[in-house]
Design an enzyme around this catalytic site. Structure first.
Site, PDB file in Angstrom:
ATOM      1  N   ASN A  94       1.341  -2.453   5.317  1.00 12.80           N
ATOM      2  CA  ASN A  94       0.594  -1.201   5.484  1.00 12.80           C
ATOM      3  C   ASN A  94      -0.744  -1.202   4.748  1.00 12.80           C
ATOM      4  OD1 ASN A  94       0.345   1.893   5.763  1.00 12.80           O
ATOM      5  ND2 ASN A  94       0.413   1.565   3.544  1.00 12.80           N
ATOM      6  N   GLN A 117     -16.978   0.757  12.315  1.00 12.80           N
ATOM      7  CA  GLN A 117     -15.717   0.062  12.010  1.00 12.80           C
ATOM      8  C   GLN A 117     -15.664  -1.313  12.675  1.00 12.80           C
ATOM      9  OE1 GLN A 117     -13.332   3.397  13.588  1.00 12.80           O
ATOM     10  NE2 GLN A 117     -12.334   3.438  11.594  1.00 12.80           N
ATOM     11  N   SER A 170      -3.420   0.342  14.089  1.00 14.75           N
ATOM     12  CA  SER A 170      -4.234   1.561  14.239  1.00 14.75           C
ATOM     13  C   SER A 170      -4.541   1.770  15.710  1.00 14.75           C
ATOM     14  CB  SER A 170      -5.545   1.396  13.474  1.00 14.75           C
ATOM     15  OG  SER A 170      -6.424   2.459  13.742  1.00 14.75           O
ATOM     16  N   GLY A 210       0.817  -1.222   0.000  1.00 15.29           N
ATOM     17  CA  GLY A 210       0.000   0.000   0.000  1.00 15.29           C
ATOM     18  C   GLY A 210       0.840   1.256   0.000  1.00 15.29           C
ATOM     19  N   ASN A 213     -10.111   8.148   4.792  1.00 14.92           N
ATOM     20  CA  ASN A 213     -11.143   8.796   5.609  1.00 14.92           C
ATOM     21  C   ASN A 213     -11.616  10.130   5.012  1.00 14.92           C
ATOM     22  OD1 ASN A 213      -8.895  10.333   6.144  1.00 14.92           O
ATOM     23  ND2 ASN A 213      -8.481   9.347   8.111  1.00 14.92           N
ATOM     24  N   LYS A 230      -7.270  -4.667  12.948  1.00 13.45           N
ATOM     25  CA  LYS A 230      -6.136  -3.875  13.444  1.00 13.45           C
ATOM     26  C   LYS A 230      -5.631  -4.446  14.771  1.00 13.45           C
ATOM     27  CE  LYS A 230      -5.703  -1.704   9.909  1.00 13.45           C
ATOM     28  NZ  LYS A 230      -4.450  -1.451   9.191  1.00 13.45           N
ATOM     29  N   SER A 281      -2.572  -2.091  -5.139  1.00 10.24           N
ATOM     30  CA  SER A 281      -3.680  -3.024  -5.386  1.00 10.24           C
ATOM     31  C   SER A 281      -3.598  -3.723  -6.736  1.00 10.24           C
ATOM     32  CB  SER A 281      -5.004  -2.275  -5.305  1.00 10.24           C
ATOM     33  OG  SER A 281      -5.068  -1.334  -6.370  1.00 10.24           O
ATOM     34  N   TYR A 295     -13.482  -3.505  10.826  1.00 14.46           N
ATOM     35  CA  TYR A 295     -12.111  -2.996  10.651  1.00 14.46           C
ATOM     36  C   TYR A 295     -11.291  -3.131  11.941  1.00 14.46           C
ATOM     37  CZ  TYR A 295      -8.550   0.726  10.000  1.00 14.46           C
ATOM     38  OH  TYR A 295      -7.379   1.463   9.920  1.00 14.46           O
TER      39      TYR A 295
HETATM   40  P1  NAP Z   1      -4.949   5.190   1.686  1.00 15.37           P
HETATM   41  O1  NAP Z   1      -4.427   6.568   1.494  1.00 15.37           O
HETATM   42  O2  NAP Z   1      -6.344   4.873   1.285  1.00 15.37           O
HETATM   43  O3  NAP Z   1      -3.922   4.177   0.974  1.00 15.37           O
HETATM   44  C1  NAP Z   1      -4.224   2.820   0.945  1.00 15.37           C
HETATM   45  C2  NAP Z   1      -3.103   2.060   0.278  1.00 15.37           C
HETATM   46  O4  NAP Z   1      -3.419   0.658   0.351  1.00 15.37           O
HETATM   47  C3  NAP Z   1      -2.957   2.409  -1.187  1.00 15.37           C
HETATM   48  O5  NAP Z   1      -1.606   2.357  -1.542  1.00 15.37           O
HETATM   49  C4  NAP Z   1      -3.748   1.303  -1.883  1.00 15.37           C
HETATM   50  O6  NAP Z   1      -3.274   0.987  -3.187  1.00 15.37           O
HETATM   51  C5  NAP Z   1      -3.456   0.129  -0.969  1.00 15.37           C
HETATM   52  N1  NAP Z   1      -4.514  -0.875  -1.090  1.00 15.37           N
HETATM   53  C6  NAP Z   1      -5.843  -0.724  -0.908  1.00 15.37           C
HETATM   54  N2  NAP Z   1      -6.474  -1.875  -1.153  1.00 15.37           N
HETATM   55  C7  NAP Z   1      -5.527  -2.767  -1.515  1.00 15.37           C
HETATM   56  C8  NAP Z   1      -5.555  -4.125  -1.905  1.00 15.37           C
HETATM   57  N3  NAP Z   1      -6.689  -4.818  -1.961  1.00 15.37           N
HETATM   58  N4  NAP Z   1      -4.378  -4.724  -2.215  1.00 15.37           N
HETATM   59  C9  NAP Z   1      -3.197  -4.047  -2.157  1.00 15.37           C
HETATM   60  N5  NAP Z   1      -3.123  -2.764  -1.795  1.00 15.37           N
HETATM   61  C10 NAP Z   1      -4.264  -2.130  -1.485  1.00 15.37           C
HETATM   62  O7  NAP Z   1      -4.888   4.740   3.217  1.00 15.37           O
HETATM   63  P2  NAP Z   1      -3.913   5.135   4.429  1.00 15.37           P
HETATM   64  O8  NAP Z   1      -4.679   6.005   5.342  1.00 15.37           O
HETATM   65  O9  NAP Z   1      -2.594   5.556   3.972  1.00 15.37           O
HETATM   66  O10 NAP Z   1      -3.843   3.711   5.132  1.00 15.37           O
HETATM   67  C11 NAP Z   1      -2.672   2.923   5.197  1.00 15.37           C
HETATM   68  C12 NAP Z   1      -2.798   2.016   6.418  1.00 15.37           C
HETATM   69  O11 NAP Z   1      -2.865   2.827   7.584  1.00 15.37           O
HETATM   70  C13 NAP Z   1      -4.047   1.147   6.414  1.00 15.37           C
HETATM   71  O12 NAP Z   1      -3.721  -0.148   6.841  1.00 15.37           O
HETATM   72  C14 NAP Z   1      -4.940   1.813   7.440  1.00 15.37           C
HETATM   73  O13 NAP Z   1      -5.790   0.914   8.070  1.00 15.37           O
HETATM   74  C15 NAP Z   1      -3.902   2.376   8.400  1.00 15.37           C
HETATM   75  N6  NAP Z   1      -4.417   3.463   9.220  1.00 15.37           N
HETATM   76  C16 NAP Z   1      -4.806   4.634   8.654  1.00 15.37           C
HETATM   77  C17 NAP Z   1      -5.311   5.651   9.484  1.00 15.37           C
HETATM   78  C18 NAP Z   1      -5.769   6.960   8.930  1.00 15.37           C
HETATM   79  O14 NAP Z   1      -6.391   7.744   9.703  1.00 15.37           O
HETATM   80  N7  NAP Z   1      -5.501   7.291   7.682  1.00 15.37           N
HETATM   81  C19 NAP Z   1      -5.412   5.446  10.862  1.00 15.37           C
HETATM   82  C20 NAP Z   1      -4.999   4.243  11.386  1.00 15.37           C
HETATM   83  C21 NAP Z   1      -4.486   3.244  10.566  1.00 15.37           C
HETATM   84  P3  NAP Z   1      -4.017   1.533  -4.530  1.00 15.37           P
HETATM   85  O15 NAP Z   1      -3.475   2.927  -4.750  1.00 15.37           O
HETATM   86  O16 NAP Z   1      -3.600   0.561  -5.557  1.00 15.37           O
HETATM   87  O17 NAP Z   1      -5.487   1.519  -4.244  1.00 15.37           O
END
Ligand code: NAP
Length: 256
Positions: free
Chosen positions: A93, A156, A146, A12, A197, A163, A37, A159
């Site tokens: 990630n 969630q 998370s 990711g 989000n 986590k 993805s 979800y």
């Molecule tokens: P994001 O901006 O939506 O990025 C998600 C990433 O995951 C993208 O690179 C996406 O690739 C990839 N992805 C999604 N579905 C996939 C799949 N089926 N197979 C392979 N890759 C996939 O999200 P983010 O906020 O950076 O989240 C990254 C991590 O941090 C997640 O695990 C999330 O749960 C965790 N997190 C985030 C927050 C927050 O507030 N943002 C808080 C706590 C934890 P594509 O570009 O190809 O779609």
């Protein structure tokens, strides 16, 4: 140059937290395998990151493959070894959070979330660990869990267990892999402004509320995770394993 000539796989990494972490790891001297993805948008985003990484004198490749596919971890490791000869750091990630109420949760949404966030991750961590064991030089595995591993969320319910599962996986893997000097840790982001989000935080009232809940008075940015991930990836944390690091601007401790 905390990661000079290390090979770092980040799932990711085309967007958000993973992308920021990948770029910082490259700035610290690492070569990067960018997981995404496999969708065209993911591939395009990965190509632009590869160009940015080349500009700072490091190398990167992209591997587009669904994180829910139990073979994706082995593919990432194989491609990393083919391109760079080894795997030193694996950052799990990739994740999704399709917000939905509990009582009418569709089975498909539940299963897609658990398969993407946890089931694929389990076997990806296993594949990375087997490669690190073979190399006999130790390694670092980091799960992006998370704050939701510690607290609940009305929309969630599918979800937060994934986590909590990732956090628990890192704790057990720390025990299982310590004998190979493979360290396993988790980072627990709070609310970080990314695509995951964007819709939820489009409501200005919710955005202001979530910002006010932190001690630092702001939401996180993807770059706020980059330092903690580099720290756990590098030898600076060589005696840290089985640990979890909240990166939440003080959201968790701010009860009132
Ligand atoms: P994001 O901006 O939506 O990025 C998600 C990433 O995951 C993208 O690179 C996406 O690739 C990839 N992805 C999604 N579905 C996939 C799949 N089926 N197979 C392979 N890759 C996939 O999200 P983010 O906020 O950076 O989240 C990254 C991590 O941090 C997640 O695990 C999330 O749960 C965790 N997190 C985030 C927050 C927050 O507030 N943002 C808080 C706590 C934890 P594509 O570009 O190809 O779609």
């Amino acid at each position: 140059m905390l990661l000079k000539d290390k090979t770092v796989i980040i799932t990711g990494a085309s967007r958000g937290i993973g992308r920021a972490a990948a770029f910082e790891c490259a700035k610290q001297g690492a070569n990067i395998v960018i997981g995404h993805s496999g969708r065209p948008s993911g591939g395009q985003a990965a190509q632009s990151l590869i160009a940015e990484i080349k500009d700072i004198g490091r190398h990167a490749i992209d591997v587009g493959s669904d994180a829910a596919n139990l073979d994706t971890g082995e593919l990432l490791v194989r491609e990393a070894v083919k391109a760079f000869g080894q795997v030193d750091v694996f950052v799990n990630n990739a994740g999704i959070c399709p917000f939905h109420s509990f009582l009418d949760m569709p089975r498909e949404t539940y299963l897609e979330t658990v398969n993407t966030n946890l089931n694929g991750a389990y076997f990806a961590v296993q594949a990375a660990a087997n490669q690190m064991k073979k190399q006999r030089q130790g390694g670092s595995i980091i799960a992006v869990s998370s704050i939701s591993a510690l607290v609940g969320g009305e929309f969630q319910t599918h979800y937060t267990p994934t986590k909590a599962g990732l956090l628990s996986l890192m704790q057990s893997c720390a025990v299982a892999l310590g004998k190979y000097n493979i360290r396993c840790n988790a980072v627990l982001p709070g609310t970080i402004a990314t695509d995951i989000n964007k819709e939820d935080l489009a409501d200005p009232e919710k955005l202001a509320y979530m910002s006010s809940r932190t001690c630092l008075g702001r939401l996180g940015e993807p770059e706020d995770l980059a330092g903690p991930i580099v720290f756990l990836a590098s030898d600076m944390s060589r005696y840290v394993t089985g640990a979890s690091l909240l990166v939440d601007g003080g959201l968790f401790v701010n009860l009132q």
